[in-house]
Design a protein around this motif. Structure first.
Motif, short mmCIF file in Angstrom:
data_model
loop_
_atom_site.label_atom_id
_atom_site.label_comp_id
_atom_site.label_asym_id
_atom_site.label_seq_id
_atom_site.Cartn_x
_atom_site.Cartn_y
_atom_site.Cartn_z
N THR A 47 8.24 18.20 -8.77
CA THR A 47 9.69 18.00 -8.75
C THR A 47 10.11 16.56 -8.51
N GLY A 48 9.17 15.66 -8.29
CA GLY A 48 9.53 14.28 -8.01
C GLY A 48 8.35 13.46 -7.54
N TYR A 49 8.43 12.97 -6.29
CA TYR A 49 7.40 12.11 -5.73
C TYR A 49 7.17 12.44 -4.26
N ARG A 50 5.97 12.19 -3.79
CA ARG A 50 5.62 12.29 -2.37
C ARG A 50 5.20 10.89 -1.93
N ILE A 51 5.86 10.40 -0.87
CA ILE A 51 5.67 9.02 -0.44
C ILE A 51 4.91 8.95 0.88
N HIS A 52 3.92 8.05 0.91
CA HIS A 52 3.12 7.76 2.10
C HIS A 52 3.05 6.25 2.26
N GLY A 53 3.17 5.77 3.48
CA GLY A 53 3.00 4.34 3.72
C GLY A 53 3.80 3.86 4.90
N ARG A 54 3.80 2.52 5.05
CA ARG A 54 4.48 1.92 6.20
C ARG A 54 5.07 0.57 5.79
N LYS A 55 6.32 0.39 6.09
CA LYS A 55 7.03 -0.86 5.82
C LYS A 55 7.35 -1.54 7.14
N THR A 56 7.28 -2.87 7.15
CA THR A 56 7.48 -3.62 8.38
C THR A 56 8.57 -4.68 8.17
N TRP A 57 9.27 -4.99 9.26
CA TRP A 57 10.35 -5.96 9.26
C TRP A 57 11.52 -5.52 8.39
N ASP A 97 5.47 9.68 5.90
CA ASP A 97 4.34 10.59 6.02
C ASP A 97 4.59 11.84 5.19
N GLY A 98 4.37 11.71 3.88
CA GLY A 98 4.58 12.84 2.98
C GLY A 98 6.04 13.12 2.72
N LEU A 99 6.84 12.07 2.55
CA LEU A 99 8.26 12.26 2.23
C LEU A 99 8.39 12.70 0.78
N ASP A 100 8.96 13.87 0.56
CA ASP A 100 9.21 14.37 -0.79
C ASP A 100 10.60 13.95 -1.23
N VAL A 101 10.68 13.32 -2.39
CA VAL A 101 11.96 12.94 -2.97
C VAL A 101 12.04 13.49 -4.38
N ARG A 116 0.80 -1.22 0.00
CA ARG A 116 0.00 0.00 0.00
C ARG A 116 0.84 1.28 0.00
N THR A 117 2.12 1.17 0.30
CA THR A 117 2.96 2.36 0.26
C THR A 117 2.90 2.92 -1.15
N ARG A 118 2.65 4.21 -1.25
CA ARG A 118 2.48 4.82 -2.57
C ARG A 118 3.42 6.01 -2.74
N ALA A 119 3.81 6.23 -3.96
CA ALA A 119 4.62 7.38 -4.34
C ALA A 119 3.86 8.13 -5.42
N GLU A 120 3.40 9.32 -5.08
CA GLU A 120 2.60 10.12 -6.01
C GLU A 120 3.47 11.18 -6.64
N ALA A 172 15.50 13.04 5.27
CA ALA A 172 14.07 12.75 5.41
C ALA A 172 13.38 13.56 6.50
N GLY A 173 14.09 13.98 7.51
CA GLY A 173 13.48 14.76 8.59
C GLY A 173 12.32 14.03 9.24
N ASP A 174 11.28 14.78 9.60
CA ASP A 174 10.12 14.21 10.30
C ASP A 174 9.20 13.41 9.39
N ALA A 175 9.46 13.38 8.10
CA ALA A 175 8.60 12.65 7.16
C ALA A 175 8.83 11.14 7.23
N VAL A 176 9.91 10.72 7.90
CA VAL A 176 10.19 9.29 8.07
C VAL A 176 10.37 9.01 9.56
#
Length: 157
Positions: free
Chosen positions: A56-66, A128-132, A48-52, A105-109
């Motif tokens: 200038t690039g992509y905004r990432i939202h989601g959660r990875k485990t393990w 949470d809204g990581l811009d790359v 479900r992690t998505r990169a929109e 990444a700051g507070d976005a990760v």
């Protein structure tokens, strides 16, 4: 091997020149490989992690485990969905790979340790809204599933 394999085989020349010499010299650590998600189970195509796309690039939202070694890495290989699963012909289409610089990444990760019986530095990583920048994309958009599998194959040439 599979953390580095994706970058080695599918990264752009600019990515390789910018990162590989510094990784080899021990100046940068690329140890985190963020693919798995609790809700997806063993079916990676259900992540479900998505990169929109942004201007200038992509905004990432989601959660990875393990995710191993995320708390000890400067860089991370990340698999995210760039095209909704409902809009692709094959379930494995629409997944893309990114080289994430965790130092920027700051507070976005958020990296949260998961206590385990083994000393393996296992974590959950939230985006949470990581811009790359667009340059963080490894290879072609939508071809990430193939890149991840290829990167895991240590015998591929």
């Amino acid at each position: 091997m599979y953390v580095m394999g994706t970058l080695l085989r599918h990264g752009s020349e600019a990515q390789k020149q910018a990162y590989l010499p510094r990784i080899a010299a021990g100046e940068l650590r690329l140890q985190a490989f963020a693919v798995s998600e609790a809700e997806a189970g063993s079916d990676t195509t259900r992540i479900r992690t998505r990169a929109e796309r942004t201007e200038t690039g992509y905004r990432i939202h989601g959660r990875k485990t393990w995710i191993s070694r995320a708390a000890h890495s400067d860089l991370m290989i990340l698999l995210a969905r760039t095209t909704p699963r409902s809009e692709v012909e094959r379930r494995s289409d629409g997944l893309s790979v990114f080289l994430i610089d965790l130092r920027d990444a700051g507070d976005a990760v958020t990296i949260t340790p998961i206590p385990t019986m083994m000393n393996h530095s296992t974590t959950e990583v939230s985006f949470d809204g990581l811009d790359v920048p667009a340059e963080a994309l490894i290879g072609d958009e939508g071809a990430g599933f193939r890149y991840i599998l290829d990167g895991m194959n240590a015998s591929a040439s």
